[in-house]
Write a protein that holds these residues in place. Structure first.
Motif, PDB file in Angstrom:
ATOM      1  N   PHE A 115       0.732  -1.047  -0.059  1.00 40.81           N
ATOM      2  CA  PHE A 115      -0.032   0.018   0.054  1.00 40.81           C
ATOM      3  C   PHE A 115       1.040   1.178  -0.252  1.00 40.81           C
ATOM      4  O   PHE A 115       0.693   2.058  -0.800  1.00 40.81           O
ATOM      5  CB  PHE A 115      -0.930   0.016   1.252  1.00 40.81           C
ATOM      6  N   LYS A 116       1.958   1.205   0.782  1.00 38.62           N
ATOM      7  CA  LYS A 116       2.694   2.313   1.133  1.00 38.62           C
ATOM      8  C   LYS A 116       3.589   2.633  -0.220  1.00 38.62           C
ATOM      9  O   LYS A 116       3.630   3.640  -0.884  1.00 38.62           O
ATOM     10  CB  LYS A 116       3.783   2.184   2.115  1.00 38.62           C
ATOM     11  N   SER A 117       3.968   1.369  -0.854  1.00 32.32           N
ATOM     12  CA  SER A 117       4.810   1.400  -2.225  1.00 32.32           C
ATOM     13  C   SER A 117       3.886   1.962  -3.009  1.00 32.32           C
ATOM     14  O   SER A 117       4.416   3.000  -4.089  1.00 32.32           O
ATOM     15  CB  SER A 117       5.314  -0.027  -2.416  1.00 32.32           C
ATOM     16  N   LYS A 118       2.691   1.709  -3.364  1.00 35.86           N
ATOM     17  CA  LYS A 118       1.825   2.494  -4.435  1.00 35.86           C
ATOM     18  C   LYS A 118       1.800   3.892  -4.159  1.00 35.86           C
ATOM     19  O   LYS A 118       1.537   4.666  -5.204  1.00 35.86           O
ATOM     20  CB  LYS A 118       0.492   1.772  -4.317  1.00 35.86           C
ATOM     21  N   LEU A 119       1.373   4.219  -2.888  1.00 37.00           N
ATOM     22  CA  LEU A 119       1.203   5.695  -2.648  1.00 37.00           C
ATOM     23  C   LEU A 119       2.518   6.388  -3.008  1.00 37.00           C
ATOM     24  O   LEU A 119       2.604   7.509  -3.492  1.00 37.00           O
ATOM     25  CB  LEU A 119       1.102   5.992  -1.069  1.00 37.00           C
ATOM     26  N   GLN A 120       3.709   5.808  -2.763  1.00 38.95           N
ATOM     27  CA  GLN A 120       5.195   6.357  -2.874  1.00 38.95           C
ATOM     28  C   GLN A 120       5.237   6.832  -4.476  1.00 38.95           C
ATOM     29  O   GLN A 120       5.759   7.552  -4.898  1.00 38.95           O
ATOM     30  CB  GLN A 120       6.054   5.618  -2.234  1.00 38.95           C
ATOM     31  N   GLY A 121       4.852   5.675  -5.143  1.00 39.84           N
ATOM     32  CA  GLY A 121       5.005   5.590  -6.658  1.00 39.84           C
ATOM     33  C   GLY A 121       4.149   6.755  -7.265  1.00 39.84           C
ATOM     34  O   GLY A 121       4.609   7.254  -8.263  1.00 39.84           O
ATOM     35  N   CYS A 122       3.048   7.196  -6.707  1.00 39.23           N
ATOM     36  CA  CYS A 122       2.246   8.426  -7.042  1.00 39.23           C
ATOM     37  C   CYS A 122       2.922   9.710  -7.014  1.00 39.23           C
ATOM     38  O   CYS A 122       3.086  10.360  -7.617  1.00 39.23           O
ATOM     39  CB  CYS A 122       1.008   8.170  -6.476  1.00 39.23           C
ATOM     40  N   ILE A 123       3.366   9.612  -5.674  1.00 39.56           N
ATOM     41  CA  ILE A 123       4.282  10.880  -5.229  1.00 39.56           C
ATOM     42  C   ILE A 123       5.414  11.138  -6.002  1.00 39.56           C
ATOM     43  O   ILE A 123       5.779  12.372  -6.503  1.00 39.56           O
ATOM     44  CB  ILE A 123       4.624  10.817  -3.826  1.00 39.56           C
ATOM     45  N   GLU A 124       6.082  10.128  -6.469  1.00 35.71           N
ATOM     46  CA  GLU A 124       7.453  10.281  -7.300  1.00 35.71           C
ATOM     47  C   GLU A 124       7.053  10.597  -8.530  1.00 35.71           C
ATOM     48  O   GLU A 124       7.914  11.405  -9.127  1.00 35.71           O
ATOM     49  CB  GLU A 124       8.134   8.848  -7.071  1.00 35.71           C
ATOM     50  N   TYR A 125       6.026  10.108  -9.258  1.00 33.65           N
ATOM     51  CA  TYR A 125       5.533  10.419 -10.471  1.00 33.65           C
ATOM     52  C   TYR A 125       5.317  11.947 -10.515  1.00 33.65           C
ATOM     53  O   TYR A 125       5.649  12.497 -11.316  1.00 33.65           O
ATOM     54  CB  TYR A 125       4.153   9.575 -10.875  1.00 33.65           C
ATOM     55  N   LEU A 126       4.630  12.440  -9.441  1.00 33.94           N
ATOM     56  CA  LEU A 126       4.264  13.835  -9.553  1.00 33.94           C
ATOM     57  C   LEU A 126       5.376  14.612  -9.337  1.00 33.94           C
ATOM     58  O   LEU A 126       5.622  15.829 -10.213  1.00 33.94           O
ATOM     59  CB  LEU A 126       3.304  14.175  -8.297  1.00 33.94           C
ATOM     60  N   THR A 127       6.395  14.166  -8.432  1.00 31.68           N
ATOM     61  CA  THR A 127       7.621  15.060  -8.301  1.00 31.68           C
ATOM     62  C   THR A 127       8.509  15.111  -9.955  1.00 31.68           C
ATOM     63  O   THR A 127       8.608  16.105 -10.164  1.00 31.68           O
ATOM     64  CB  THR A 127       8.504  14.322  -7.480  1.00 31.68           C
ATOM     65  N   THR A 128       8.471  13.934 -10.443  1.00 37.39           N
ATOM     66  CA  THR A 128       9.056  13.934 -11.864  1.00 37.39           C
ATOM     67  C   THR A 128       8.365  14.852 -12.852  1.00 37.39           C
ATOM     68  O   THR A 128       9.100  15.654 -13.584  1.00 37.39           O
ATOM     69  CB  THR A 128       9.131  12.521 -12.305  1.00 37.39           C
ATOM     70  N   ILE A 129       7.179  14.867 -12.791  1.00 41.08           N
ATOM     71  CA  ILE A 129       6.184  15.710 -13.771  1.00 41.08           C
ATOM     72  C   ILE A 129       6.560  17.098 -13.464  1.00 41.08           C
ATOM     73  O   ILE A 129       6.727  18.058 -14.322  1.00 41.08           O
ATOM     74  CB  ILE A 129       5.010  15.294 -13.611  1.00 41.08           C
ATOM     75  N   GLN A 130       6.549  17.450 -12.089  1.00 43.47           N
ATOM     76  CA  GLN A 130       6.883  18.926 -11.849  1.00 43.47           C
ATOM     77  C   GLN A 130       8.140  19.432 -12.356  1.00 43.47           C
ATOM     78  O   GLN A 130       8.288  20.291 -12.861  1.00 43.47           O
ATOM     79  CB  GLN A 130       6.683  18.936 -10.276  1.00 43.47           C
TER      80      GLN A 130
END
Length: 252
Positions: free
Chosen positions: A117-132
């Motif tokens: 569950f945490k890994s999934k959340l982290q993947g989304c946060i890292e994606y947003l960071t990369t996009i920004q």
């Protein structure tokens, strides 16, 4: 970075908040977490959210089986750049999200163990960071700050900005979206150091790169995407000069 969570189960709210706090600490990120189970509060957040925010949505909210999908539509209308993720037990809904045209990044199953569950959340946060990071490097932004309310939108997507009835409220119209922002046209123009905007009317300013012509008979400035703005009588000559200088369409 702001993260918005719509979840009407307190236990699940606390679960997501705990993992995101851990992720923020591990990745050394500053994350503002806003969570609620109240639709009215969440819709208020939607209207005032900034570019590229991350939304975690439950689908089944307050006895409405499709609530999360409907809210996702409202998010997409207000913020075409938002990252939307569903956290739900109803993974079967993944196959019907195309009907709602919300372009969800992911579905996270509530039944996953804590590590996954945490890994999934982290993947989304890292994606947003990369996009920004990518957008900051490659995109030219319209950045506007009025009374501590900030907006940041790719300039190439803005068509025009108009005043609306309420004082210090503007309607920003872009490609496939509209967004209310706090401010005044005079303040936007005063901060326009690169002369990117043109004002055909006291209630409108237009992205110069979006102008394609003039309809003199109907006193309309023609824009891309099929839009137009009114031209005040006092600005007819200014607009005509602009159109002639740029060899744009002119309908007498």
């Amino acid at each position: 970075m702001k993260i918005f969570l719509l979840e009407d189960e307190l236990q699940q709210q606390l679960r997501v908040e705990k993992h995101i706090a851990t992720i923020a600490n591990e990745l050394d990120l500053t994350i503002e977490m806003i969570s609620t189970g109240k639709l009215s509060e969440f819709e208020e957040y939607i209207q005032h959210s900034d570019l590229h925010q991350l939304y975690f949505l439950d689908i089944h909210i307050q006895d409405n089986e499709y609530c999360g999908l409907e809210i996702a539509q409202k998010i997409r209308e207000a913020n075409p750049y938002a990252i939307i993720v569903f956290i739900t037990t109803k993974s079967e809904f993944a196959s019907i999200t195309y009907r709602y045209k919300v372009s969800a990044l992911d579905f996270i199953d509530k039944n996953l163990n804590e590590d996954l569950f945490k890994s999934k959340l982290q993947g989304c946060i890292e994606y947003l960071t990369t996009i920004q990071i990518k957008n900051d490097d490659l995109t030219d932004y319209f950045e506007y700050d009025f009374r501590d309310k900030k907006i940041k939108i790719p300039f190439k997507d803005i068509l025009y900005i108009e005043t609306i009835g309420t004082a210090y409220k503007l309607n920003l119209v872009g490609k496939n979206f509209q967004k209310e922002i706090a401010g005044s046209l005079s303040d936007v123009l005063n901060k326009d150091e690169e002369d990117r905007y043109f004002s055909p009317h006291q209630s409108f300013i237009v992205n110069r790169s979006m102008i394609i012509g003039m309809d003199k008979k109907n006193k309309q400035l023609l824009l891309k995407e099929g839009y137009s703005c009114p031209i005040s009588r006092s600005n007819i000559k200014r607009v005509k000069k602009l159109i002639e200088e740029q060899n744009l369409e002119y309908n007498a």
